[in-house]
Design an enzyme around this catalytic site. Structure first.
Site, short mmCIF file in Angstrom:
data_model
loop_
_atom_site.label_atom_id
_atom_site.label_comp_id
_atom_site.label_asym_id
_atom_site.label_seq_id
_atom_site.Cartn_x
_atom_site.Cartn_y
_atom_site.Cartn_z
N ASP A 145 0.87 -1.18 0.00
CA ASP A 145 0.00 0.00 0.00
C ASP A 145 0.90 1.23 0.00
O ASP A 145 2.12 1.12 -0.16
CB ASP A 145 -0.96 -0.03 1.21
CG ASP A 145 -2.25 0.74 0.96
OD1 ASP A 145 -2.16 1.95 0.64
OD2 ASP A 145 -3.34 0.15 1.08
N HIS B 241 -3.28 3.64 -4.25
CA HIS B 241 -2.62 3.27 -2.99
C HIS B 241 -1.18 2.87 -3.23
O HIS B 241 -0.77 1.77 -2.87
CB HIS B 241 -3.41 2.13 -2.32
CG HIS B 241 -4.64 2.59 -1.60
ND1 HIS B 241 -4.70 2.74 -0.24
CD2 HIS B 241 -5.85 2.97 -2.07
CE1 HIS B 241 -5.91 3.16 0.11
NE2 HIS B 241 -6.62 3.31 -0.98
N GLU C 95 -10.64 4.22 -3.92
CA GLU C 95 -10.20 5.51 -3.39
C GLU C 95 -9.22 6.25 -4.31
O GLU C 95 -8.25 6.84 -3.84
CB GLU C 95 -9.59 5.33 -1.98
CG GLU C 95 -10.59 4.77 -0.99
CD GLU C 95 -10.02 4.54 0.40
OE1 GLU C 95 -10.76 4.74 1.37
OE2 GLU C 95 -8.84 4.14 0.52
#
Lengths: 556, 556
Positions: B217, B271, B336
């Site tokens: 990540d 990410h 996201e």
């Protein structure tokens, strides 16, 4: 895969590298910026004639931790950027540990169990920058233990080097409050002795000094009390889930050697259902249903506090239990007494009638009796707040009162002139937030939400108290009620959160020099003690991604 | 010291002793009430010609657990009241394990990584009451593994006896859903290989079959990818916090031997901040502040998904990463994605302009490219729900979609015709409830409160779906995002809660015979598997006081 809560307030804080990693913060501490290594031949010179064995052992533990902690600094690169400075640094060959001239040479253990307020924990520690001897001085062995604990936290590792970035260091330290506790419930679920000892270790690393041992409750009675063996034989979860007298002595002596007093609690008369297994005639409303009409949690069952045989039993049991622990304190509990249980109990009603007593009068007599019994064993009683707030019981002002229902109740307890310990469910309950544990309940627990370390750390010990009442605050404690805990999650639910209260009650209502406590300042230090705990085998949880642990200012 | 929440609904339930302690509940199971012991010379006869080594190993593990579990029944007295019946019971000398006639002899490992829906996990198990041989039959070694796992759970200990109270037993079992997963984030904090393996063990005990490995990540990149070693060399937290190719093979082969497919995720393009350490020119908005304008959590940084060199890099990296894992699936993530990061990035804006693409068109091209790259490596892509709900990306309906933002979003994903995995934050996020982890935030996390096992267990896999859409539900998973977790609390935060989803997706939307799932029925069985996990070294937490674990009906 996360959303940030909309209530987030963005504050970009500048936090320097944690050259000051001590937890709890000392009362007064000055640091420099000179690198200093521990010499490979570093030694601790215990300059005490005929030192007590627990002090010698404490010095040996410190030497061990200096060798085995191997904690790298929590900065990007873990200190490798300072490799040259570390290699070039002067070396510290010796820490000299001594008592102030004229001090009596007594053990850590004896000092640790003195009356609250009379234990001397202060120490002075200096680490010069030039490699000349470091010095640790105190008036007591207990003070030296606290100083050794601080000394261990000054050092980090890079490769084979153990070093500080912050010499010279001068610390003058003493606790702000005499009571810095941790409560463990070993009755809802059992905790093996080894787990309790590991908890005592972690407590000592953050200078906590009281284990409030809620050893028995309605669900199980794991404590062996001489002359009352049937309570544990029939009331423990199993023959292996028992604290023998030898276990208790093992725990209390292990604790005392680490500066920790063990205050045992036998919570009476409301939390005693399991006694019915060996003494059914002493008990009212045993396993009455629905339990919620008769008790705070299952199973229902209270001691028949108005009956002579129950009173005699309690007085004798408290005296016998008191005899096996060195502490000057013993808790009779007293929370959550359910009046309906007694109203419904014909035996209790008959006793009240024959004695011409009200419920409150009988309860007052019962409590006075157990306290008198403790007094003959040399113990000062400790009680939960209901004993002074909810009942008409006459207790001397020497009684120590634990405030749990709400932090706001401290003021009412102080108003009555009692010494108090902050144990509020709205700040210090470690078990809150894990959901309701009753089988068919999908919801959350009464004390939700989870108490974050930040919440705990925001506690104000003198809130709503007058200046004159400040001296009534003995300190405070974290608490672990064990309905959903046992050895499996003890470390992770307790640490590092409990370090938050440890600092509040060691360092004080404010940080040194009157600076208000501030979680942004504290976070790098808390990371440091958490990582150190992990290095030492205590499974304290991560507070943040390691990315943030190395640079907390980027994660606000 | 507790208050019971006012929302408590009192239900007194009658729950019999847990003679049926299997978790997850089999599809069909009949039990008797005859006591039966394992013979001291009990053996497992593996009647398979040239058995695969992972099946032989599974049999050996079962024999080991039968010898070492030593789990007493969770009833008052722990079964001692049945001592005479146990002593007098007939003895079972042998379990014969065989494949159905005509079945090809293949390994557990090969079956475990087949396409979802094509793995055969069914088995039939019988344990006669008269001591004659027990039999386990299946069409595959994987089915035999599932049956062995069930067989282990039939037995309890009293003294030296290993016994069941419930012979004869007949089980016909097969999973309701092909995907029963556990997601582990090893990027926010690192988890050693041994901890992952222990998690795989526990997963296999409740018949979970997918480890969704969110391996990297923005905070760290612990995965070694051949040809892309710089990502981990520069992006891992430390040289010891890395999964080498050998580690990955160790984990995937360990998992496969336990019937578990490991689906790796490299979450792109949102990410990936840490890739900036080795490839700064590929990244936009690296560590831009305030991070909350550019990312879901710190640090900001996204791959320049519109730039040719970043696209080439991603395609090659995914292909290389795919080569080191046996699964037919690989996740490109896709949650996201922060549009502002790209809006503010001049390099991305220039690329969009030169290619005459909108942000959405470029993102679609990027995702199609990485998926094409995976397809050439034989992998089916997995994505988070935003890829199909929030963006205009054309994806084939073979794509597997993970629903996380809300359980209610499953319907929208199904409406678009995608196969989905339930991973909703409002039911299955293990990390919720521990408070906000940002340093200066005293409050609670976005996904509070804590998800109790009861909450998880109440999940309805077909809620809001049409009957025609049911076949799109592949299953579901628990998830552990590791901002506040690492090896210290892995077991306690994951177990036994994750067993709740394991049963939902093995046993089905309802219990056998269409009976609705019911936490009161489930609780004794969940206690049993939790205690068994503890016996096997997985630190699953206590759900209740031991008093309640032995008599759950008294704690509702």
């Amino acid at each position: 895969m996360v959303r940030i809560s909309s209530s987030l307030v963005l504050v970009v804080a500048l936090v320097s590298a944690p050259c000051r990693a001590v937890w709890p913060n000392p009362k007064a501490m000055t640091t420099g910026s000179t690198f200093l290594q521990l010499s490979p031949s570093f030694t601790i010179n215990l300059a005490v004639t005929s030192p007590p064995s627990d002090l010698t052992a404490a010095v040996a533990r410190t030497k061990g931790f200096l060798a085995t902690d191997k904690l790298e600094r929590l900065v990007p690169g873990r200190g490798s950027a300072d490799s040259a400075k570390i290699t070039a640094a002067k070396q510290l060959a010796r820490l000299t540990v001594s008592l102030a001239s004229g001090s009596a040479v007594t053990s850590i253990s004896s000092e640790a169990v003195k009356a609250l307020g009379s234990r001397v924990e202060a120490y002075n520690l200096t680490v010069p920058a030039d490699g000349s001897d470091a010095t640790l001085k105190a008036q007591t062995s207990l003070g030296l233990l606290r100083g050794l604990t601080t000394f261990e936290q000054l050092w980090h590792t890079l490769g084979n080097a153990t070093y500080t970035t912050s010499a010279p260091i001068a610390i003058q330290d003493a606790p702000a409050f005499p009571y810095r506790g941790f409560m463990l419930d070993t009755a809802r679920n059992f905790f093996p002795v080894a787990d309790i000892k590991r908890t005592l270790d972690a407590m000592s690393w953050v200078k906590m000094n009281v284990l409030h041992w809620h050893v028995v409750d309605s669900q199980s009675f794991p404590l062996v009390i001489p002359g009352f063996e049937e309570l544990s034989t029939q009331g423990a979860y199993s023959p292996t889930k028992i604290y023998s007298v030898a276990d208790v002595q093992d725990i209390t002596s292990y604790a005392a050697a680490r500066g920790i007093d063990v205050i045992v609690e036998i919570d009476s008369p409301g939390h005693m259902s399991v006694i019915s297994k060996s003494h059914p005639t002493l008990m009212a409303c045993v396993e009455a249903t629905p339990w919620s009409n008769f008790a705070a949690e299952p199973p229902a069952g209270q001691l028949r506090m108005a009956s002579d045989d129950a009173i005699s039993f309690a007085n004798a049991m408290f005296k016998a239990a008191a005899s096996i622990v060195p502490s000057k304190y013993f808790s009779t509990g007293g929370d959550e007494v359910n009046s309906n249980c007694y109203t419904q109990d014909t035996v209790t009603q008959a006793a009240l009638k024959s004695k011409n007593l009200t419920f409150e009068q009988a309860l007052s007599n019962f409590v006075s009796g157990t306290h008198k019994s403790l007094a003959t064993a040399g113990k000062t009683p400790v009680v939960w707040e209901e004993m002074v707030l909810d009942h008409t019981i006459t207790l001397p002002n020497t009684t120590v009162v634990l405030v749990w229902q709400s932090s706001t109740n401290a003021a009412a307890v102080a108003k009555k002139g009692f010494q108090l310990v902050h144990a509020p469910s709205d700040f210090f309950y470690l078990d809150c937030g894990a959901g309701e544990w009753l089988g068919n309940d999908i919801g959350n627990s009464w004390c939700d939400p989870f108490k974050t370390w930040q919440k705990m750390y925001s506690f104000q010990p003198f809130q709503n108290l007058t200046t004159a009442q400040h001296s009534l605050v003995l300190g405070g404690q974290n608490l672990l009620w064990a309905e959903q805990s046992d050895a499996s999650n003890l470390d992770s639910i307790a640490w590092p959160r409990s370090a938050a209260s440890a600092e509040i009650f060691w360092t004080g209502a404010n940080q040194p020099n009157g600076v208000p406590r501030n979680s942004t300042e504290a976070l790098p230090r808390l990371h440091d003690i958490r990582f150190r705990m992990v290095q030492r085998g205590v499974k304290a949880i991560a507070l943040q991604p390691e990315y943030c642990a190395l640079q907390p200012s980027k994660c606000t």
